[in-house]
Design a protein around this motif. Structure first.
Motif, short mmCIF file in Angstrom:
data_model
loop_
_atom_site.label_atom_id
_atom_site.label_comp_id
_atom_site.label_asym_id
_atom_site.label_seq_id
_atom_site.Cartn_x
_atom_site.Cartn_y
_atom_site.Cartn_z
N PRO A 282 0.82 -1.21 0.00
CA PRO A 282 0.00 0.00 0.00
C PRO A 282 0.85 1.26 0.00
O PRO A 282 2.01 1.25 0.41
CB PRO A 282 -0.81 -0.12 1.30
N THR A 283 0.26 2.35 -0.45
CA THR A 283 0.93 3.64 -0.39
C THR A 283 0.94 4.14 1.06
O THR A 283 0.27 3.57 1.93
CB THR A 283 0.22 4.66 -1.27
N ILE A 284 1.68 5.21 1.30
CA ILE A 284 1.73 5.78 2.64
C ILE A 284 0.34 6.24 3.07
O ILE A 284 -0.09 6.00 4.21
CB ILE A 284 2.73 6.95 2.69
N ALA A 285 -0.39 6.88 2.16
CA ALA A 285 -1.74 7.36 2.49
C ALA A 285 -2.68 6.20 2.79
O ALA A 285 -3.47 6.25 3.74
CB ALA A 285 -2.29 8.19 1.34
N ALA A 360 6.69 -1.24 -10.27
CA ALA A 360 7.33 -0.13 -9.56
C ALA A 360 6.54 0.22 -8.30
O ALA A 360 7.11 0.39 -7.21
CB ALA A 360 7.44 1.08 -10.47
N LYS A 361 5.23 0.32 -8.40
CA LYS A 361 4.40 0.64 -7.24
C LYS A 361 4.36 -0.50 -6.24
O LYS A 361 4.34 -0.28 -5.03
CB LYS A 361 2.99 1.01 -7.70
N ALA A 367 12.34 -0.98 -2.83
CA ALA A 367 13.26 -0.07 -3.53
C ALA A 367 13.81 0.99 -2.58
O ALA A 367 14.99 1.35 -2.65
CB ALA A 367 12.54 0.58 -4.71
N TRP A 368 12.95 1.49 -1.68
CA TRP A 368 13.40 2.48 -0.69
C TRP A 368 14.51 1.90 0.17
O TRP A 368 15.55 2.54 0.37
CB TRP A 368 12.22 2.92 0.18
N PHE A 369 14.31 0.69 0.68
CA PHE A 369 15.32 0.11 1.57
C PHE A 369 16.60 -0.19 0.80
O PHE A 369 17.71 0.04 1.31
CB PHE A 369 14.81 -1.17 2.22
N ALA A 370 16.49 -0.70 -0.43
CA ALA A 370 17.68 -1.07 -1.19
C ALA A 370 18.43 0.14 -1.73
O ALA A 370 19.59 0.02 -2.14
CB ALA A 370 17.28 -1.99 -2.35
N GLY A 371 17.77 1.30 -1.75
CA GLY A 371 18.42 2.50 -2.25
C GLY A 371 18.47 2.57 -3.75
O GLY A 371 19.42 3.11 -4.33
N GLU A 375 11.57 4.33 -10.75
CA GLU A 375 10.76 5.22 -11.59
C GLU A 375 11.21 5.22 -13.04
O GLU A 375 10.40 5.36 -13.95
CB GLU A 375 10.80 6.64 -11.02
N ASP A 376 12.52 5.09 -13.26
CA ASP A 376 13.04 5.15 -14.61
C ASP A 376 13.28 3.78 -15.23
O ASP A 376 13.80 3.68 -16.34
CB ASP A 376 14.36 5.94 -14.63
#
Length: 475
Positions: A282-285, A360-361, A367-371, A375-376
């Motif tokens: 899920p998204t943050i929201a 991607a979603k 992806a955040w944790f792996a750095g 998006e591209d």
């Protein structure tokens, strides 16, 4: 140590003008593998003789024909694979007889060939990932269509199911995926490692906790847990950077274990209660709304304990026996210049199902944790079935280049858009005119949707309800 290759250069397999771009018809007729609903939709109108009495008429199914018609129809397989297909036709491993038929000129073999869930798979295969097939499916194909010691390639590697199963069964694993996370989730499990190695590394690690940098991630994690995760991110960036083709295997494993345990619905995961791990993240929201509804606070998790617990689960039966010769790459499925012509025994893969999954979603927390930034990354996401078919054709052209003459290509797909579109038919059309023989479609019947347990959908109505594998043989 495994040889891990990476790279992606200009595609030289064919020119775009070679790709067929004509509009393909979409059949709304359900293919084999479905149970028909009760009713008289297929009833033949009663016919009567001169005296008015009804005449018994043999019902003819216009879509299906016995597989014995294959020779006369010209759809038969090459002689070298007759023995394999005979074994599949006579398969009774789950207690039922294989049903053989032809639908819309495509030969089908239908049975409960393997257990559809992870049951029976090696523990090292059981990493949650949205839109993946089971190790049992991979084992079924690898056993039948590749020799021991042969090369098995998956150009859409995903979480690494094909690669891991190939190594478990004494084959050499090649894997390609445009998503860099695929490399991070697959490579560590192809190396020799023990839980003692992991525990020793964690004991020597002194994570430097600092003030939280990403406060928006508190919707998922307890503050102390988030501090540990951010400290581990910094340590991994130092000791196992993303662009390192040969990172320390223990650091590589630690990152992989965390990637599989970031978010979930039980205490085995680092996050507070969220969606099940095979479902889209899920998204943050969306997670904030979920938290408000539940009224529960995020529990603190111990990062080291969860890493060790996940590692014990993966290694319960040991690591893969074959850890040599494997090659992984980050790149497009239709562009694998690092694989020599005619060297692969079997290509086994499952391309993205049109526009069903947004990779991607779905993987943004990983992806955040792996750095890494997704998006591209040029993920395939085709609403048009013609565009999707052309994408599959590009993959097939490249796989025909790398597969040995007489080798096999197995493409696993399913049905989408409420069961109205059967993707195997579009794969079949994509292979037309290429130097390969279209053999058949193997359908694994199952009593529940593959997504039912994670998404809460009704069996037979939503999700992907069957595995459909298009079998091709390189001419």
């Amino acid at each position: 140590m495994p040889n891990f290759s990476s790279g992606c250069s200009v595609f030289k397999g064919c020119s775009m003008s070679e790709l067929q771009s004509t509009q393909l018809p979409i059949s709304l007729v359900r293919p084999p593998g479905y149970k028909r609903k009760a009713g008289n939709a297929n009833a033949v109108p009663a016919q009567r003789n001169a005296t008015g009495r009804p005449v018994r008429v043999r019902r003819i199914r216009p879509l299906y024909a016995p597989l014995s018609l294959l020779k006369r129809s010209g759809l038969g397989p090459l002689p070298r694979c007759n023995q394999i297909l005979s074994g599949i036709r006579s398969y009774k491993g789950q207690g039922s007889k294989t049903h053989a038929c032809i639908s819309n000129d495509i030969p089908y073999l239908i049975n409960a060939f393997w257990r559809p869930n992870a049951g029976g798979s090696h523990p090292i295969q059981k990493g949650p990932y949205h839109a993946c097939f089971s190790g049992n499916l991979a084992a079924f194909c690898i056993e039948r269509f590749s020799p021991v010691g042969g090369i098995v390639h998956d150009p859409c590697g995903g979480r690494g199911t094909t690669a891991i199963q190939s190594a478990l069964m004494g084959r050499i694993a090649y894997s390609t995926d445009i998503n860099p996370l695929s490399l991070m989730m697959t490579r560590p499990r192809l190396r020799a490692i023990t839980t003692d190695d992991i525990r020793a590394k964690l004991k020597t690690l002194d994570l430097q906790l600092k003030p939280i940098e990403h406060e928006d991630m508190l919707v998922f994690f307890h503050p102390q847990t988030l501090q540990q995760l951010e400290a581990m991110r910094r340590a991994l960036a130092q000791f196992a950077p993303v662009d390192d083709a040969h990172p320390d295997p223990i650091w590589d494993w630690i990152r992989m274990a965390i990637l599989f345990r970031l978010t979930g619905h039980t205490s085995a995961y680092l996050s507070r209660e969220t969606v099940q791990p095979n479902a889209p993240t899920p998204t943050i929201a969306a997670q904030r709304r979920r938290n408000e509804r539940s009224g529960l606070t995020a529990p603190e998790r111990d990062l080291d304990e969860i890493i060790i617990a996940r590692s014990k689960g993966f290694l319960r039966h040991g690591c893969v026996p074959n850890t040599h010769g494997h090659k992984l790459a980050v790149g497009a499925a239709w562009d694998t210049p690092w694989i020599a012509d005619g060297t692969v025994d079997l290509t086994l893969t499952s391309p993205p199902f049109a526009d069903v999954v947004d990779y991607a979603k779905d993987n943004w927390v990983r992806a955040w944790f792996a750095g890494v930034s997704l998006e591209d990354v040029g993920f395939s996401h085709h609403k048009s079935l013609t565009d999707w078919t052309n994408m599959v054709r590009r993959i097939l052209i490249e796989q025909i280049r790398v597969v040995k003459p007489g080798g096999y290509i197995a493409i696993e797909v399913g049905e989408i858009r409420g069961g109205q579109v059967e993707l195997e038919r579009f794969v079949w059309d994509a292979a037309e005119g290429l130097p390969c023989k279209r053999i058949c479609v193997v359908v694994n019947q199952q009593a529940f949707t593959k997504s039912a347990h994670t998404l809460g959908v009704t069996n037979g109505e939503n999700g992907t309800n069957s595995n459909r594998i298009v079998i091709l043989q390189r001419s």
